[in-house]
Design an enzyme around this catalytic site. Sequence first.
Site, PDB file in Angstrom:
ATOM      1  N   GLU A  63      -9.098 -11.271  -7.568  1.00  0.00           N
ATOM      2  CA  GLU A  63      -8.235 -10.090  -7.418  1.00  0.00           C
ATOM      3  C   GLU A  63      -7.124 -10.072  -8.470  1.00  0.00           C
ATOM      4  O   GLU A  63      -6.780  -9.011  -8.996  1.00  0.00           O
ATOM      5  CB  GLU A  63      -7.637 -10.057  -6.011  1.00  0.00           C
ATOM      6  N   TYR A  99     -12.148  -4.054  -3.454  1.00  0.00           N
ATOM      7  CA  TYR A  99     -12.667  -4.463  -2.150  1.00  0.00           C
ATOM      8  C   TYR A  99     -14.055  -5.079  -2.234  1.00  0.00           C
ATOM      9  O   TYR A  99     -14.461  -5.795  -1.323  1.00  0.00           O
ATOM     10  CB  TYR A  99     -12.628  -3.291  -1.160  1.00  0.00           C
ATOM     11  N   ASN A 120      -2.153  -0.332   7.304  1.00  0.00           N
ATOM     12  CA  ASN A 120      -1.592  -1.650   7.615  1.00  0.00           C
ATOM     13  C   ASN A 120      -0.635  -2.160   6.534  1.00  0.00           C
ATOM     14  O   ASN A 120      -0.390  -3.356   6.439  1.00  0.00           O
ATOM     15  CB  ASN A 120      -2.706  -2.653   7.954  1.00  0.00           C
ATOM     16  N   LYS A 145       0.837  -1.197   0.000  1.00  0.00           N
ATOM     17  CA  LYS A 145       0.000   0.000   0.000  1.00  0.00           C
ATOM     18  C   LYS A 145       0.881   1.260   0.000  1.00  0.00           C
ATOM     19  O   LYS A 145       2.103   1.169   0.213  1.00  0.00           O
ATOM     20  CB  LYS A 145      -0.945  -0.048   1.215  1.00  0.00           C
TER      21      LYS A 145
HETATM   22  P1  GDP Z   1      -7.420  -7.800   5.283  1.00  0.00           P
HETATM   23  O1  GDP Z   1      -7.776  -8.822   4.264  1.00  0.00           O
HETATM   24  O2  GDP Z   1      -6.522  -8.324   6.372  1.00  0.00           O
HETATM   25  O3  GDP Z   1      -6.875  -6.515   4.695  1.00  0.00           O
HETATM   26  O4  GDP Z   1      -8.776  -7.391   6.022  1.00  0.00           O
HETATM   27  P2  GDP Z   1     -10.302  -7.292   5.487  1.00  0.00           P
HETATM   28  O5  GDP Z   1     -10.430  -7.860   4.117  1.00  0.00           O
HETATM   29  O6  GDP Z   1     -11.178  -7.841   6.558  1.00  0.00           O
HETATM   30  O7  GDP Z   1     -10.522  -5.723   5.452  1.00  0.00           O
HETATM   31  C1  GDP Z   1     -10.042  -4.956   4.402  1.00  0.00           C
HETATM   32  C2  GDP Z   1      -9.730  -3.574   4.916  1.00  0.00           C
HETATM   33  O8  GDP Z   1     -10.903  -3.007   5.546  1.00  0.00           O
HETATM   34  C3  GDP Z   1      -8.653  -3.538   5.981  1.00  0.00           C
HETATM   35  O9  GDP Z   1      -7.349  -3.504   5.431  1.00  0.00           O
HETATM   36  C4  GDP Z   1      -9.023  -2.273   6.743  1.00  0.00           C
HETATM   37  O10 GDP Z   1      -8.534  -1.133   6.054  1.00  0.00           O
HETATM   38  C5  GDP Z   1     -10.543  -2.235   6.680  1.00  0.00           C
HETATM   39  N1  GDP Z   1     -11.149  -2.802   7.872  1.00  0.00           N
HETATM   40  C6  GDP Z   1     -11.483  -4.096   8.093  1.00  0.00           C
HETATM   41  N2  GDP Z   1     -12.030  -4.266   9.313  1.00  0.00           N
HETATM   42  C7  GDP Z   1     -12.038  -3.039   9.896  1.00  0.00           C
HETATM   43  C8  GDP Z   1     -12.483  -2.541  11.199  1.00  0.00           C
HETATM   44  O11 GDP Z   1     -12.969  -3.286  12.060  1.00  0.00           O
HETATM   45  N3  GDP Z   1     -12.334  -1.199  11.434  1.00  0.00           N
HETATM   46  C9  GDP Z   1     -11.781  -0.365  10.506  1.00  0.00           C
HETATM   47  N4  GDP Z   1     -11.667   0.936  10.815  1.00  0.00           N
HETATM   48  N5  GDP Z   1     -11.360  -0.786   9.290  1.00  0.00           N
HETATM   49  C10 GDP Z   1     -11.484  -2.110   8.990  1.00  0.00           C
END
Ligand code: GDP
Length: 203
Positions: free
Chosen positions: A170, A54, A156, A14
């Site tokens: 993706e 997403y 992150n 990122k």
């Molecule tokens: P990843 O696959 O580990 O990146 O996680 P996910 O697919 O569940 O979520 C995608 C993105 O959504 C994450 O990188 C975060 O930026 C955001 N996100 C997911 N869960 C949360 C949450 O509980 N709070 C907030 N603020 N952002 C979240």
Amino acid sequence: MAHLKTERTLVIVKPDGVQRSLVGEIIKRHENVGLKLVAIKMVTAEPTHVEQHYTLDPEWRRVTGEKTIAGYREKGMTPPSEDPYEITAAILEGLKKYMVAGPIVVMVWEGAHAVKIVRKLVGSTEPLGSAPGTIRGDYVLDSYQMADTDKRAVRNLIHASGSPAEAEAEIKHWFTPEDLISYRRMQDAIVYSPELDNYLGEG
Ligand code: GDP
Ligand code: MG
């Protein structure tokens, strides 16, 4: 069925990862474990492309919203909304700003259990809880709480596909089939060959 060693996963460094000169370190960790790089490019993404990324999984809005609401409750906090779709809409707005803030590096890694192995290297989504030794655990200290306070996406560093089906969608979203390069690597014989008995004697 395709051999396990042909599994592929999508990884994105990122904008904060690029700004912090962590591209090399992130690539190195994937190489170290034995995965093979089969595509790579640096791009500046469009917000619509990020939103499509997403929401490739039609369930993502509901699932992420519900997960986020549960996360607030676990911490004894009141979620900003009871509607999962409203929650994800806000997350998506933050992500669209974050992911287009600067160049990103998009890669495809191939190898046995690539999706799970990469998720293990990357660590859990919220850096506050990512284990030391993982990419997020070692290189970033952000939290949902801080991101929510500042009304922005959690920083992150890296994206990694969550399942083989997600990876397939993706990879198609970011690359054409011609971008993905099939090639043999000398070390693949050591990693995958069923027999490892040929290495004694003169060269
Ligand atoms: P990843 O696959 O580990 O990146 O996680 P996910 O697919 O569940 O979520 C995608 C993105 O959504 C994450 O990188 C975060 O930026 C955001 N996100 C997911 N869960 C949360 C949450 O509980 N709070 C907030 N603020 N952002 C979240
Ligand atoms: Mg995900």
